[in-house]
Design a protein around this motif. Structure first.
Motif, PDB file in Angstrom:
ATOM      1  N   UNK A  43       0.833  -1.201   0.000  1.00  0.00           N
ATOM      2  CA  UNK A  43       0.000   0.000   0.000  1.00  0.00           C
ATOM      3  C   UNK A  43       0.873   1.258   0.000  1.00  0.00           C
ATOM      4  N   UNK A  44       1.894   1.289   0.847  1.00  0.00           N
ATOM      5  CA  UNK A  44       2.778   2.463   0.879  1.00  0.00           C
ATOM      6  C   UNK A  44       3.470   2.672  -0.457  1.00  0.00           C
ATOM      7  N   UNK A  45       3.874   1.599  -1.106  1.00  0.00           N
ATOM      8  CA  UNK A  45       4.558   1.725  -2.394  1.00  0.00           C
ATOM      9  C   UNK A  45       3.614   2.183  -3.506  1.00  0.00           C
ATOM     10  N   UNK A  46       2.354   1.863  -3.389  1.00  0.00           N
ATOM     11  CA  UNK A  46       1.364   2.416  -4.328  1.00  0.00           C
ATOM     12  C   UNK A  46       1.231   3.922  -4.130  1.00  0.00           C
ATOM     13  N   UNK A  47       1.182   4.338  -2.876  1.00  0.00           N
ATOM     14  CA  UNK A  47       1.034   5.767  -2.582  1.00  0.00           C
ATOM     15  C   UNK A  47       2.231   6.548  -3.118  1.00  0.00           C
ATOM     16  N   UNK A  48       3.410   5.942  -3.077  1.00  0.00           N
ATOM     17  CA  UNK A  48       4.622   6.610  -3.567  1.00  0.00           C
ATOM     18  C   UNK A  48       4.777   6.552  -5.082  1.00  0.00           C
ATOM     19  N   UNK A  49       4.009   5.695  -5.753  1.00  0.00           N
ATOM     20  CA  UNK A  49       4.183   5.537  -7.184  1.00  0.00           C
ATOM     21  C   UNK A  49       5.246   4.540  -7.567  1.00  0.00           C
ATOM     22  N   UNK A  50       5.699   3.742  -6.618  1.00  0.00           N
ATOM     23  CA  UNK A  50       6.688   2.701  -6.920  1.00  0.00           C
ATOM     24  C   UNK A  50       6.009   1.513  -7.599  1.00  0.00           C
ATOM     25  N   UNK A  51       4.801   1.209  -7.144  1.00  0.00           N
ATOM     26  CA  UNK A  51       4.011   0.110  -7.696  1.00  0.00           C
ATOM     27  C   UNK A  51       2.791   0.689  -8.399  1.00  0.00           C
ATOM     28  N   UNK A  52       2.517   0.209  -9.588  1.00  0.00           N
ATOM     29  CA  UNK A  52       1.331   0.652 -10.322  1.00  0.00           C
ATOM     30  C   UNK A  52       0.157  -0.250  -9.977  1.00  0.00           C
ATOM     31  N   UNK A  53      -0.961   0.305  -9.542  1.00  0.00           N
ATOM     32  CA  UNK A  53      -2.127  -0.542  -9.266  1.00  0.00           C
ATOM     33  C   UNK A  53      -2.727  -1.087 -10.555  1.00  0.00           C
ATOM     34  N   UNK A  54      -3.400  -2.213 -10.435  1.00  0.00           N
ATOM     35  CA  UNK A  54      -4.110  -2.769 -11.590  1.00  0.00           C
ATOM     36  C   UNK A  54      -5.305  -1.904 -11.938  1.00  0.00           C
ATOM     37  N   UNK A  55      -5.995  -1.405 -10.912  1.00  0.00           N
ATOM     38  CA  UNK A  55      -7.119  -0.492 -11.100  1.00  0.00           C
ATOM     39  C   UNK A  55      -7.110   0.537  -9.989  1.00  0.00           C
ATOM     40  N   UNK A  56      -7.839   1.631 -10.212  1.00  0.00           N
ATOM     41  CA  UNK A  56      -8.042   2.610  -9.162  1.00  0.00           C
ATOM     42  C   UNK A  56      -7.075   3.773  -9.204  1.00  0.00           C
ATOM     43  N   UNK A  57      -7.263   4.678  -8.262  1.00  0.00           N
ATOM     44  CA  UNK A  57      -6.480   5.916  -8.221  1.00  0.00           C
ATOM     45  C   UNK A  57      -5.909   6.156  -6.831  1.00  0.00           C
ATOM     46  N   UNK A  58      -4.800   6.874  -6.823  1.00  0.00           N
ATOM     47  CA  UNK A  58      -4.156   7.334  -5.593  1.00  0.00           C
ATOM     48  C   UNK A  58      -3.949   8.837  -5.728  1.00  0.00           C
TER      49      UNK A  58
END
Length: 233
Positions: A43-58
């Motif tokens: 979750x933290x890495x999604x918030x930072x933009x390190x991991x791209x989610x399959x769907x959705x927005x941050x």
């Protein structure tokens, strides 16, 4: 403020995060709790933009986060105490980070002072203890005077003086209006310092509430956590 909407993260055919909606508020210390493998670091890495989610927005402070793009200017993070070149000194590491983000070099001296690293700033990082490396990572997270700050297990390796210092720092940041999101396995520390608690289980939000609501019945946070996760079994 952090806002997640319809967020999913998948590795191959496995869904590791599935969060329809989650808001982490400003001016609060929010602890993100969960067993190993429940998706906290993801979750933290999604918030930072390190991991791209399959769907959705941050969104962080109203700015969309897109994987592989520049980090939002008001976001500070410390996600891995091993993310250092051991040949660098603390000062050199922070100067490099400041330069890469277009920040004034004077901020390096400021954060070295704020994290108690002044006297060891010119030692090589290979000589640092885990607790000292944690302080370097936190200094890096503070460089941009962030409006939102993410810390992944920052208490690991800190001695009692370091834990007291960290507790005071998190409170100072939140009282100044910062959105503070911290992962930890130390439930006693979360109970001392959290304003809000999010509990993850198998990639889903099991609880998201002010601390006082979770422990309103007189339970300790540990009791509430075990009840929410079913981990007692």
């Amino acid at each position: 403020m952090i806002e997640l909407r319809d967020l999913t993260v998948r590795y191959a055919t496995t869904t590791v995060l599935d969060i329809p909606a989650l808001t982490v508020p400003d001016a609060a210390v929010t602890y993100l709790l969960g067993l190993n493998g429940t998706g906290k670091s993801t979750l933290l890495r999604c918030v930072c933009g390190i991991i791209a989610p399959a769907t959705g927005t941050v969104e962080v402070d109203g700015t969309w986060v897109r994987a592989g793009r520049a980090t939002p200017s008001g976001l500070g993070m410390h996600l891995d105490y091993r993310a250092f070149d051991p040949r660098h000194t603390a000062r050199r590491h922070l100067r490099w980070l400041a330069r890469s983000r277009g920040l004034p070099a004077a901020r390096v001296g400021d954060v070295l002072g704020e994290t108690g690293l002044d006297e060891v700033a010119d030692r090589r990082l290979a000589q640092f203890s885990l607790g000292m490396l944690q302080r370097v990572g936190i200094a890096a997270a503070l460089l941009a005077r962030p409006r939102t700050i993410l810390l992944d297990e920052p208490l690991n390796g800190l001695d009692i003086a370091g834990i007291h210092w960290m507790r005071a720092l998190l409170r100072e940041l939140a009282d100044a209006g910062t959105c503070v999101l911290v992962t930890s396995h130390l439930l006693d520390e979360a109970e001392r310092n959290a304003d809000r608690v999010i509990v993850l289980g198998t990639g889903r939000v099991l609880a998201d509430a002010p601390l006082r609501e979770l422990v309103d019945s007189g339970d300790r946070l540990e009791d509430a956590y075990l009840r929410i996760t079913g981990a007692a079994a």
